[in-house]
Motif scaffolding. Structure first.
Motif, PDB file in Angstrom:
ATOM      1  N   SER A   1       0.811  -1.214   0.000  1.00 54.71           N
ATOM      2  CA  SER A   1       0.000   0.000   0.000  1.00 54.71           C
ATOM      3  C   SER A   1       0.845   1.265   0.000  1.00 54.71           C
ATOM      4  O   SER A   1       1.762   1.408   0.804  1.00 54.71           O
ATOM      5  CB  SER A   1      -0.881   0.038   1.249  1.00 54.71           C
ATOM      6  N   VAL A   2       0.479   2.200  -0.872  1.00 56.84           N
ATOM      7  CA  VAL A   2       1.050   3.547  -0.859  1.00 56.84           C
ATOM      8  C   VAL A   2       0.162   4.370   0.060  1.00 56.84           C
ATOM      9  O   VAL A   2      -1.059   4.402  -0.104  1.00 56.84           O
ATOM     10  CB  VAL A   2       1.085   4.164  -2.274  1.00 56.84           C
ATOM     11  N   VAL A   3       0.762   5.049   1.040  1.00 52.87           N
ATOM     12  CA  VAL A   3      -0.024   5.764   2.045  1.00 52.87           C
ATOM     13  C   VAL A   3       0.212   7.277   2.072  1.00 52.87           C
ATOM     14  O   VAL A   3      -0.388   7.971   2.883  1.00 52.87           O
ATOM     15  CB  VAL A   3       0.213   5.188   3.458  1.00 52.87           C
ATOM     16  N   GLY A   4       1.055   7.789   1.193  1.00 52.26           N
ATOM     17  CA  GLY A   4       1.280   9.230   1.186  1.00 52.26           C
ATOM     18  C   GLY A   4       2.355   9.617   0.203  1.00 52.26           C
ATOM     19  O   GLY A   4       2.967   8.776  -0.449  1.00 52.26           O
ATOM     20  N   GLY A   5       2.578  10.920   0.105  1.00 50.34           N
ATOM     21  CA  GLY A   5       3.605  11.414  -0.788  1.00 50.34           C
ATOM     22  C   GLY A   5       3.811  12.908  -0.606  1.00 50.34           C
ATOM     23  O   GLY A   5       3.041  13.585   0.074  1.00 50.34           O
ATOM     24  N   ARG A   6       4.869  13.408  -1.230  1.00 53.62           N
ATOM     25  CA  ARG A   6       5.169  14.842  -1.171  1.00 53.62           C
ATOM     26  C   ARG A   6       5.735  15.272  -2.511  1.00 53.62           C
ATOM     27  O   ARG A   6       6.062  14.444  -3.360  1.00 53.62           O
ATOM     28  CB  ARG A   6       6.123  15.153  -0.026  1.00 53.62           C
ATOM     29  N   GLY A   7       5.861  16.576  -2.697  1.00 50.59           N
ATOM     30  CA  GLY A   7       6.357  17.093  -3.965  1.00 50.59           C
ATOM     31  C   GLY A   7       5.372  16.787  -5.071  1.00 50.59           C
ATOM     32  O   GLY A   7       4.169  17.020  -4.930  1.00 50.59           O
ATOM     33  N   ALA A   8       5.856  16.244  -6.175  1.00 46.49           N
ATOM     34  CA  ALA A   8       4.991  15.895  -7.306  1.00 46.49           C
ATOM     35  C   ALA A   8       3.961  14.839  -6.939  1.00 46.49           C
ATOM     36  O   ALA A   8       2.949  14.708  -7.615  1.00 46.49           O
ATOM     37  CB  ALA A   8       5.836  15.402  -8.484  1.00 46.49           C
ATOM     38  N   PHE A   9       4.194  14.109  -5.848  1.00 47.53           N
ATOM     39  CA  PHE A   9       3.286  13.041  -5.431  1.00 47.53           C
ATOM     40  C   PHE A   9       2.468  13.438  -4.197  1.00 47.53           C
ATOM     41  O   PHE A   9       2.100  12.598  -3.369  1.00 47.53           O
ATOM     42  CB  PHE A   9       4.059  11.754  -5.153  1.00 47.53           C
ATOM     43  N   ARG A  10       2.162  14.708  -4.073  1.00 48.54           N
ATOM     44  CA  ARG A  10       1.421  15.238  -2.923  1.00 48.54           C
ATOM     45  C   ARG A  10       0.155  14.422  -2.652  1.00 48.54           C
ATOM     46  O   ARG A  10      -0.629  14.169  -3.542  1.00 48.54           O
ATOM     47  CB  ARG A  10       1.055  16.689  -3.206  1.00 48.54           C
ATOM     48  N   MET A  11      -0.007  13.988  -1.420  1.00 52.95           N
ATOM     49  CA  MET A  11      -1.169  13.226  -0.946  1.00 52.95           C
ATOM     50  C   MET A  11      -1.400  11.944  -1.748  1.00 52.95           C
ATOM     51  O   MET A  11      -2.534  11.567  -2.034  1.00 52.95           O
ATOM     52  CB  MET A  11      -2.417  14.100  -0.936  1.00 52.95           C
ATOM     53  N   ALA A  12      -0.333  11.251  -2.097  1.00 54.08           N
ATOM     54  CA  ALA A  12      -0.447  10.035  -2.914  1.00 54.08           C
ATOM     55  C   ALA A  12      -1.133   8.901  -2.166  1.00 54.08           C
ATOM     56  O   ALA A  12      -0.995   8.742  -0.957  1.00 54.08           O
ATOM     57  CB  ALA A  12       0.931   9.579  -3.372  1.00 54.08           C
TER      58      ALA A  12
END
Length: 180
Positions: free
Chosen positions: A139-150
């Motif tokens: 599971s992907v649960v988050g991100g930042r930069g280009a992947f904000r709120m992934a």
């Protein structure tokens, strides 16, 4: 309504409200597919995975399975499976061997990119990882930069593993739903 049904309803409402709020700020949802290789190296002069902790007073049977052992990682992400392939970034975090009957990991890591169009961006995984399965999903649960709120899914395929050292190369195909 059962307690778990209530929690699911609250989660669904929260995700819907977040999507509406993102749209009201002019953010658009985007889908990105990534492909790379993850190198988890426990051997040699410069390992990328290091044992941080292990339980005391384990029986010999449990020691063989390493149940309760924690590893910290700074694993390279590359274009291809070869060790000298172009480095795209690194996965930093930890995994804990949590299966008593078979090797099962719980993985928490941030996959950060240092080159290309996603330089400075990352996504995070927090998931159970049944490492003895050649193919698995995390599971992907988050991100930042280009992947904000992934959010999304990482499909893993074990490319190679050295049974003597534990060194492994894992192919990743990741689908991210995020906002820009």
């Amino acid at each position: 309504m059962a307690r778990s049904d209530g929690r699911l309803l609250v989660f669904a409402v929260a995700v819907s409200l977040l999507a509406i709020q993102c749209q009201s700020f002019g953010m658009k949802q985007k889908v990105t597919n990534l492909h790379f290789f993850f190198h988890d190296i426990l051997s040699g002069d410069k390992p990328t995975s290091v044992r941080l902790a292990a339980p005391k007073n384990l029986s010999s049977l449990v020691k063989e399975k390493l149940f309760g052992t924690m590893f910290v990682i700074d694993d390279p992400l590359t274009e291809g499976p070869e060790a000298d392939s172009k480095v795209l970034g690194s996965a930093q975090g930890y995994y804990i061997i949590s299966g008593q009957d078979s090797p099962m990991l719980v993985l928490a890591a941030d996959y950060g990119f240092t080159t290309g169009p996603y330089n400075g961006s990352s996504f995070s995984l927090f998931s159970r990882n049944p490492v003895m399965d050649t193919d698995r999903e995390l599971s992907v649960v988050g991100g930042r930069g280009a992947f904000r709120m992934a959010q999304g899914i990482a499909k893993l395929h074990t490319h190679s593993i050295d049974a003597a050292t534990g060194d492994a190369v894992v192919e990743y195909n990741v689908t991210l739903f995020h906002y820009e």
